[in-house]
Write a protein that holds these residues in place. Structure first.
Motif, mmCIF file in Angstrom:
data_model
loop_
_atom_site.group_PDB
_atom_site.id
_atom_site.type_symbol
_atom_site.label_atom_id
_atom_site.label_comp_id
_atom_site.label_asym_id
_atom_site.label_seq_id
_atom_site.Cartn_x
_atom_site.Cartn_y
_atom_site.Cartn_z
ATOM 1 N N ASP A 136 0.665 -1.073 -0.027
ATOM 2 C CA ASP A 136 0.059 -0.064 0.047
ATOM 3 C C ASP A 136 0.803 1.069 -0.130
ATOM 4 O O ASP A 136 1.807 1.455 0.952
ATOM 5 C CB ASP A 136 -0.933 0.084 1.467
ATOM 6 N N ALA A 137 0.864 2.121 -1.155
ATOM 7 C CA ALA A 137 1.514 3.458 -1.271
ATOM 8 C C ALA A 137 0.766 4.402 -0.723
ATOM 9 O O ALA A 137 -0.411 4.634 -1.239
ATOM 10 C CB ALA A 137 2.068 3.437 -2.680
ATOM 11 N N CYS A 138 1.105 5.161 0.416
ATOM 12 C CA CYS A 138 0.486 6.362 0.666
ATOM 13 C C CYS A 138 1.128 7.755 0.231
ATOM 14 O O CYS A 138 2.155 7.894 0.471
ATOM 15 C CB CYS A 138 0.587 6.307 2.436
ATOM 16 N N VAL A 139 0.131 8.394 -0.421
ATOM 17 C CA VAL A 139 0.408 9.276 -1.391
ATOM 18 C C VAL A 139 -0.153 10.841 -0.870
ATOM 19 O O VAL A 139 -1.430 10.810 -0.925
ATOM 20 C CB VAL A 139 0.647 9.267 -2.781
ATOM 21 N N VAL A 140 0.451 11.789 -0.502
ATOM 22 C CA VAL A 140 -0.128 13.041 -0.351
ATOM 23 C C VAL A 140 -0.071 13.862 -1.911
ATOM 24 O O VAL A 140 1.186 13.941 -2.286
ATOM 25 C CB VAL A 140 0.403 13.797 0.740
ATOM 26 N N SER A 141 -1.152 14.589 -2.116
ATOM 27 C CA SER A 141 -1.300 15.349 -3.262
ATOM 28 C C SER A 141 -1.823 16.745 -2.880
ATOM 29 O O SER A 141 -2.596 16.884 -2.452
ATOM 30 C CB SER A 141 -2.125 14.639 -4.363
ATOM 31 N N ARG A 142 -0.824 17.683 -3.301
ATOM 32 C CA ARG A 142 -1.005 19.332 -2.855
ATOM 33 C C ARG A 142 -1.147 20.001 -4.161
ATOM 34 O O ARG A 142 -0.653 19.514 -5.322
ATOM 35 C CB ARG A 142 -0.125 19.836 -2.180
ATOM 36 N N LYS A 143 -2.183 20.918 -4.418
ATOM 37 C CA LYS A 143 -2.313 21.730 -5.669
ATOM 38 C C LYS A 143 -1.044 22.445 -6.130
ATOM 39 O O LYS A 143 -0.247 23.032 -5.204
ATOM 40 C CB LYS A 143 -3.517 22.629 -5.286
ATOM 41 N N VAL A 144 -0.918 22.054 -7.150
ATOM 42 C CA VAL A 144 0.289 22.923 -7.891
ATOM 43 C C VAL A 144 -0.264 23.696 -9.144
ATOM 44 O O VAL A 144 -0.920 22.948 -10.128
ATOM 45 C CB VAL A 144 1.419 21.982 -8.435
ATOM 46 N N ASN A 145 -0.367 25.067 -9.177
ATOM 47 C CA ASN A 145 -0.978 25.733 -10.171
ATOM 48 C C ASN A 145 -2.457 25.416 -10.492
ATOM 49 O O ASN A 145 -3.006 25.159 -11.821
ATOM 50 C CB ASN A 145 -0.083 25.439 -11.687
ATOM 51 N N GLY A 146 -3.102 25.194 -9.364
ATOM 52 C CA GLY A 146 -4.473 24.640 -9.635
ATOM 53 C C GLY A 146 -4.996 23.318 -9.631
ATOM 54 O O GLY A 146 -6.184 23.076 -9.580
ATOM 55 N N GLU A 147 -3.739 22.588 -10.051
ATOM 56 C CA GLU A 147 -4.301 21.078 -10.254
ATOM 57 C C GLU A 147 -3.681 20.238 -9.268
ATOM 58 O O GLU A 147 -2.406 20.477 -8.545
ATOM 59 C CB GLU A 147 -3.505 20.732 -11.695
ATOM 60 N N TYR A 148 -3.966 18.956 -9.078
ATOM 61 C CA TYR A 148 -3.556 17.969 -8.034
ATOM 62 C C TYR A 148 -2.754 17.144 -8.956
ATOM 63 O O TYR A 148 -3.057 16.683 -10.001
ATOM 64 C CB TYR A 148 -4.634 17.258 -7.237
ATOM 65 N N GLY A 149 -1.583 16.484 -8.534
ATOM 66 C CA GLY A 149 -0.853 15.561 -9.209
ATOM 67 C C GLY A 149 -1.563 14.106 -8.927
ATOM 68 O O GLY A 149 -2.460 13.966 -8.142
ATOM 69 N N PHE A 150 -1.181 13.333 -9.790
ATOM 70 C CA PHE A 150 -1.969 11.931 -10.096
ATOM 71 C C PHE A 150 -1.033 10.938 -9.057
ATOM 72 O O PHE A 150 -0.061 10.465 -9.753
ATOM 73 C CB PHE A 150 -2.127 11.473 -11.494
ATOM 74 N N ALA A 151 -1.545 10.476 -8.047
ATOM 75 C CA ALA A 151 -0.861 9.455 -7.141
ATOM 76 C C ALA A 151 -0.605 8.113 -7.842
ATOM 77 O O ALA A 151 0.644 7.806 -7.697
ATOM 78 C CB ALA A 151 -1.527 9.675 -5.914
ATOM 79 N N ASN A 152 -1.578 7.685 -8.340
ATOM 80 C CA ASN A 152 -1.468 6.332 -9.102
ATOM 81 C C ASN A 152 -0.394 6.433 -10.200
ATOM 82 O O ASN A 152 0.488 5.327 -10.216
ATOM 83 C CB ASN A 152 -2.719 5.883 -9.520
ATOM 84 N N GLN A 153 -0.257 7.466 -11.036
ATOM 85 C CA GLN A 153 0.639 7.569 -12.156
ATOM 86 C C GLN A 153 2.214 7.544 -11.547
ATOM 87 O O GLN A 153 3.069 6.877 -11.969
ATOM 88 C CB GLN A 153 0.386 8.711 -12.886
ATOM 89 N N LEU A 154 2.295 8.087 -10.404
ATOM 90 C CA LEU A 154 3.623 8.222 -9.699
ATOM 91 C C LEU A 154 4.363 6.952 -9.144
ATOM 92 O O LEU A 154 5.039 6.192 -9.538
ATOM 93 C CB LEU A 154 3.738 9.128 -8.628
ATOM 94 N N VAL A 155 3.047 6.198 -8.526
ATOM 95 C CA VAL A 155 3.440 4.820 -8.149
ATOM 96 C C VAL A 155 3.605 3.908 -9.090
ATOM 97 O O VAL A 155 4.856 2.993 -9.172
ATOM 98 C CB VAL A 155 2.346 4.194 -7.018
ATOM 99 N N GLU A 156 2.940 3.704 -9.974
ATOM 100 C CA GLU A 156 3.031 2.794 -11.181
ATOM 101 C C GLU A 156 4.220 3.092 -12.025
ATOM 102 O O GLU A 156 5.012 2.060 -12.376
ATOM 103 C CB GLU A 156 1.764 2.978 -12.204
ATOM 104 N N ARG A 157 4.471 4.499 -12.291
ATOM 105 C CA ARG A 157 5.695 4.673 -13.137
ATOM 106 C C ARG A 157 6.959 4.417 -12.139
ATOM 107 O O ARG A 157 7.915 3.718 -12.701
ATOM 108 C CB ARG A 157 5.753 6.026 -13.067
ATOM 109 N N SER A 158 7.179 4.506 -10.893
ATOM 110 C CA SER A 158 8.350 4.310 -10.046
ATOM 111 C C SER A 158 8.400 2.745 -9.942
ATOM 112 O O SER A 158 9.487 2.238 -9.825
ATOM 113 C CB SER A 158 7.949 4.854 -8.571
ATOM 114 N N LEU A 159 7.216 1.864 -9.776
ATOM 115 C CA LEU A 159 7.392 0.731 -9.522
ATOM 116 C C LEU A 159 7.077 -0.377 -10.594
ATOM 117 O O LEU A 159 7.341 -1.849 -10.590
ATOM 118 C CB LEU A 159 6.393 0.129 -8.328
ATOM 119 N N LYS A 160 6.851 0.142 -11.495
ATOM 120 C CA LYS A 160 6.546 -0.587 -12.947
ATOM 121 C C LYS A 160 5.659 -1.784 -12.653
ATOM 122 O O LYS A 160 5.846 -2.857 -13.347
ATOM 123 C CB LYS A 160 7.661 -0.993 -13.605
#
Length: 180
Positions: A136-160
């Motif tokens: 279980d990957a726990c990710v905090v997403s904060r607004k940057v330029n009015g948008e939230y980042g995509f936690a799932n993309q970060l996790v999938e990209r990092s762990l393939k």
């Protein structure tokens, strides 16, 4: 019998890959699973199964969904006690009231083959990957330029490997409705 929670990836998003929860419940029950319940349309189900191996059970559920729905659906499984442990651990306690902050749990399909140095900060995406425990990957997403980042993309990209994300409030509600 093992009490499982299944998190389905990528269904009922934007009118695509639709699976009605009543159909999912019927399919799972028809496959011999007991006490099948679903929660909200994002693909969350609870059931009892004699199968204790998550890989075996996941493979059979993915085959069932392919046959019934006509498309592949990755299934991430957690035992009810694993979900209870995650909720009890409360990995976001320090940011529960932080403004412009979202909290996500990304459920991995399998334990990662390699580890990462955490926390992992991606300020340009507004993401802070805090922990990786029991898949279980726990990710905090904060607004940057009015948008939230995509936690799932970060996790999938990092762990393939596939993962599916749920907002922390949803995880707590799933725990209360399905795992409790």
């Amino acid at each position: 019998m093992t009490h499982w929670i299944a998190f389905l990836r990528g269904i009922n998003v934007g009118g695509h890959r639709i699976i009605r929860m009543a159909h999912l419940q019927a399919w799972l029950g028809g496959a011999g699973l007991e006490q099948v319940r679903t929660y909200i349309q994002s693909g969350n189900a609870s059931f009892l199964s004699p199968e204790a191996d998550p890989r075996m059970l996941g493979a059979s559920l993915e085959a069932l969904l392919l046959a019934q729905a006509g498309f592949e659906v990755p299934v991430m499984l957690r035992r009810a006690d694993q979900l209870a442990s995650l909720v009890q651990r409360s990995p976001f306690a320090d940011v529960m009231d932080a403004p412009d902050t979202k909290r996500y749990v990304c459920f991995l399909k399998e334990q990662p083959a390699h580890s990462l140095a955490l926390p992992l900060h991606k300020p340009d995406e507004g993401l802070e990957w805090r922990e990786l425990t029991d898949g279980d990957a726990c990710v905090v997403s904060r607004k940057v330029n009015g948008e939230y980042g995509f936690a799932n993309q970060l996790v999938e990209r990092s762990l393939k490997q596939p993962a599916t994300a749920r907002d922390w409030n949803t995880v707590m509600r799933i725990h209360g409705a399905l795992a409790g």
